[in-house]
Scaffold this motif. Sequence first.
Motif, short mmCIF file in Angstrom:
data_model
loop_
_atom_site.label_atom_id
_atom_site.label_comp_id
_atom_site.label_asym_id
_atom_site.label_seq_id
_atom_site.Cartn_x
_atom_site.Cartn_y
_atom_site.Cartn_z
N ILE A 176 57.32 -52.16 64.62
CA ILE A 176 56.57 -51.25 63.74
C ILE A 176 55.85 -50.21 64.58
O ILE A 176 55.84 -49.02 64.25
N GLY A 177 55.23 -50.62 65.68
CA GLY A 177 54.55 -49.66 66.56
C GLY A 177 55.52 -48.66 67.16
O GLY A 177 55.23 -47.46 67.21
N ALA B 7 50.99 -47.51 60.81
CA ALA B 7 51.61 -48.69 61.42
C ALA B 7 50.82 -49.96 61.10
O ALA B 7 51.41 -50.99 60.75
N ILE C 259 49.39 -52.81 67.73
CA ILE C 259 49.91 -53.59 66.61
C ILE C 259 50.07 -55.06 67.01
O ILE C 259 49.85 -55.96 66.19
N SER D 265 56.78 -46.20 64.38
CA SER D 265 55.73 -45.25 64.02
C SER D 265 55.57 -44.17 65.09
O SER D 265 55.45 -42.98 64.78
N ASN D 266 55.59 -44.57 66.35
CA ASN D 266 55.44 -43.58 67.42
C ASN D 266 56.64 -42.66 67.51
O ASN D 266 56.49 -41.46 67.77
N SER E 89 49.06 -44.33 63.75
CA SER E 89 48.56 -45.65 64.11
C SER E 89 48.08 -46.38 62.86
O SER E 89 48.36 -47.56 62.66
#
Length: 168
Positions: A96-97, A139, A67, A100-101, A136
């Motif tokens: 954000i990464g 994101a 990202i 999301s993970n 991914s």
Amino acid sequence: LMMFPAYALMMRLLPEEPLSLLTAGIAGFWLGILGLNVAVTGRDVMLPGGGVEVLGACNGLDMIAQIICVALIFLLAFRIRSNRSRLVLLLAAPLIGLVSNTLRIALLAVFAGQGQSKGSFLFDFFHKDGGSLVFSGVAVFVFGMLYMNLLEKELPPLPSASPPNQTS
């Protein structure tokens, strides 16, 4: 493309344990919000029926780096003039990464808690490349929406289309 050597160096120099602990903690937080009986001990995210251990490959560094790279490409391709907006984007990209993970890890913990751990279709799908790419992609989409929103604020308003003058 110039970021690849920096990324490889970052992967070797950064200790993976702090990010793994953070990822496990946030995944446990999401599960707690859902009202699930979750216990986070170090890297382990445990539900009553089972759980997951967040190791280096699953700690989210790859998604965070992805990202950040997308952010840099966007900043070069679609120029944003405001320094404040640039700072917001560069700070939001790793968050954000990470979010999301951690959602992906929480989902894996739910599958493991339901007895669908390693070897089951759903667990393997979201643990390996195919399903992790879904997160991914989400994101990148969320980052793109944020970027477009900030970029749109900098654009001048469109001229209003007035009907042509008709004289009789």
